[in-house]
Write an enzyme that holds these catalytic residues in place. Structure first.
Site, PDB file in Angstrom:
ATOM      1  N   LYS A  17     -66.223 -26.773  54.403  1.00  0.00           N
ATOM      2  CA  LYS A  17     -65.286 -27.438  53.480  1.00  0.00           C
ATOM      3  C   LYS A  17     -63.982 -26.650  53.430  1.00  0.00           C
ATOM      4  O   LYS A  17     -63.943 -25.457  53.759  1.00  0.00           O
ATOM      5  CB  LYS A  17     -65.867 -27.554  52.065  1.00  0.00           C
ATOM      6  CG  LYS A  17     -66.216 -26.232  51.347  1.00  0.00           C
ATOM      7  CD  LYS A  17     -65.085 -25.601  50.563  1.00  0.00           C
ATOM      8  CE  LYS A  17     -65.511 -24.320  49.850  1.00  0.00           C
ATOM      9  NZ  LYS A  17     -64.410 -23.439  49.459  1.00  0.00           N
ATOM     10  N   GLY A 106     -64.053 -18.596  52.860  1.00  0.00           N
ATOM     11  CA  GLY A 106     -63.657 -19.625  51.889  1.00  0.00           C
ATOM     12  C   GLY A 106     -63.939 -21.031  52.401  1.00  0.00           C
ATOM     13  O   GLY A 106     -63.431 -22.016  51.878  1.00  0.00           O
ATOM     14  N   ASP A 144     -70.629 -23.969  44.745  1.00  0.00           N
ATOM     15  CA  ASP A 144     -70.152 -24.887  45.794  1.00  0.00           C
ATOM     16  C   ASP A 144     -71.276 -25.714  46.422  1.00  0.00           C
ATOM     17  O   ASP A 144     -71.007 -26.616  47.213  1.00  0.00           O
ATOM     18  CB  ASP A 144     -69.478 -24.099  46.935  1.00  0.00           C
ATOM     19  CG  ASP A 144     -68.113 -23.579  46.544  1.00  0.00           C
ATOM     20  OD1 ASP A 144     -67.603 -23.982  45.474  1.00  0.00           O
ATOM     21  OD2 ASP A 144     -67.558 -22.766  47.312  1.00  0.00           O
TER      22      ASP A 144
HETATM   23  O1  C5P Z   1     -71.384 -19.586  42.558  1.00  0.00           O
HETATM   24  P1  C5P Z   1     -71.000 -18.614  43.620  1.00  0.00           P
HETATM   25  O2  C5P Z   1     -72.043 -17.556  43.817  1.00  0.00           O
HETATM   26  O3  C5P Z   1     -70.592 -19.266  44.902  1.00  0.00           O
HETATM   27  O4  C5P Z   1     -69.690 -17.871  43.090  1.00  0.00           O
HETATM   28  C1  C5P Z   1     -69.282 -16.622  43.575  1.00  0.00           C
HETATM   29  C2  C5P Z   1     -68.500 -15.874  42.498  1.00  0.00           C
HETATM   30  O5  C5P Z   1     -67.257 -16.547  42.258  1.00  0.00           O
HETATM   31  C3  C5P Z   1     -69.199 -15.841  41.141  1.00  0.00           C
HETATM   32  O6  C5P Z   1     -70.044 -14.737  41.040  1.00  0.00           O
HETATM   33  C4  C5P Z   1     -68.039 -15.752  40.177  1.00  0.00           C
HETATM   34  O7  C5P Z   1     -67.614 -14.405  40.071  1.00  0.00           O
HETATM   35  C5  C5P Z   1     -66.919 -16.504  40.880  1.00  0.00           C
HETATM   36  N1  C5P Z   1     -66.767 -17.896  40.372  1.00  0.00           N
HETATM   37  C6  C5P Z   1     -66.208 -18.093  39.125  1.00  0.00           C
HETATM   38  N2  C5P Z   1     -66.052 -19.373  38.647  1.00  0.00           N
HETATM   39  C7  C5P Z   1     -66.437 -20.433  39.400  1.00  0.00           C
HETATM   40  C8  C5P Z   1     -67.006 -20.254  40.680  1.00  0.00           C
HETATM   41  C9  C5P Z   1     -67.148 -18.951  41.146  1.00  0.00           C
HETATM   42  O8  C5P Z   1     -65.848 -17.148  38.423  1.00  0.00           O
HETATM   43  N3  C5P Z   1     -66.267 -21.663  38.886  1.00  0.00           N
END
Ligand code: C5P
Length: 310
Positions: A17, A106, A144
């Protein structure tokens, strides 16, 4: 007694993505950030093979990429374990991942792999949950992951895990430039929080979607609130990003931006010629540039229906 589960391997695509736009609206009580983002699937994909294993066997993974964990910390393994517990399945599975999506770029590779494993095992293990039933597991695995259960041009709200397919599907040629410096998403969000300058909430996604519905799409409206913090996190990336951006814009990109928290920079082009020119110029400048196309909701659904044999 139910029918025995098939032991035939299942081969699945796991698409990448980009975030066409990303607005950070605030911090949440759970430590995450409230987002409004426009996700877009592209046709760059990893390949996943699920090899069913009989009752009592483990969930295992193999991947030749040095940055991808080959143990229980791999998000694809966590997805399989979560589904196995949820569905009270006793069988195991061996997951093979052929990486083509840059890691830590990303582009959502790990999240996409996890969603692909959920969808594949849902079929192999005959659970019949479908994307809707898998959503609750997907959002626990990562913000995601739910997007990859839907695909196409999608609005992401809340942590980015509340997803709505948009009626206007973006179609474009994409040039991806791997800046070669994996950035930690958590570190980028932390840096954004430390920034003392108050930011007004932008409404660029609202404007883009409204105009798109009137038949006047304008990708130039879109912005990524994480870009400044991501580039401050890695000064080398900042210098490279400026050069990449210049090339993309000069070749006619309608949108040139960082995807998510980086470190992949992308350009969107309405014409194949512009994308080709950008790629040649970037390669001549010493960058690794990959060409791709956006994948609409319908295209995504068709590929998945074919892969799952439905
Ligand atoms: O959910 P995921 O593990 O992919 O997210 C990685 C990091 O990105 C999280 O630990 C958080 O620090 C940050 N994040 C966030 N707010 C979001 C998505 C991700 O702070 N909406």
């Amino acid at each position: 007694m139910g029918r025995p589960m098939s032991l035939r391997p299942l081969r699945l695509p796991s698409f990448a993505k980009i975030n066409l736009g990303l607005e950070v609206l605030g911090t949440r009580a759970d430590g995450y950030h409230e987002l409004r983002t426009l996700f877009q699937t592209i046709d760059l994909a990893d390949e996943i093979v699920l090899r069913p294993r009989p009752k009592g066997a483990d969930v295992t993974v193999a991947c030749g990429h040095p940055l991808v964990p080959q143990d229980g910390t791999n998000l694809a393994v966590r997805a399989a374990e979560a589904l196995r517990a949820f569905g009270r399945v006793e069988a195991g599975v061996h997951i093979e991942i052929q990486k083509r999506i840059p890691v830590g770029g990303g582009l959502g590779g790990g999240s996409s792999n996890a969603a692909a494993v959920l969808r594949g095992l849902d079929v192999l293990w005959r659970l019949g949950l479908g994307p809707e039933g898998l959503h609750v597991l997907a959002r626990k695995l990562g913000a995601d992951v739910p997007f990859f259960l839907v695909g196409g041009t999608v609005l992401g709200l809340a942590r980015g895990d509340e997803v709505y397919a948009l009626p206007g599907q973006v179609r474009a040629h994409v040039v991806l430039v791997d800046a070669g410096l994996p950035v930690s998403t958590a570190a980028v969000f932390r840096r954004l929080d430390q920034c003392l300058t108050p930011r007004g909430n932008s409404n660029s996604i609202f404007c883009f979607v409204s105009r798109d519905l009137e038949g006047k799409p304008d990708l130039r409206l879109l912005t990524n609130d994480l870009e400044g913090a991501a580039l401050d996190e890695a000064p080398v990336l900042k210098e490279r990003a400026e050069r990449i951006r210049d090339v993309l814009v000069q070749a006619g990109a309608e949108l040139a931006a960082l995807s998510g928290s980086g470190s992949t920079y992308f350009g969107l082009f309405s014409e194949a010629g512009g994308a080709r020119r950008a790629r040649s110029a970037l390669v001549a400048g010493g960058f690794t540039a990959i060409g791709a196309r956006t994948l609409s909701l319908d295209q995504y659904r068709r590929v998945w229906a074919r892969s799952l044999g439905r």
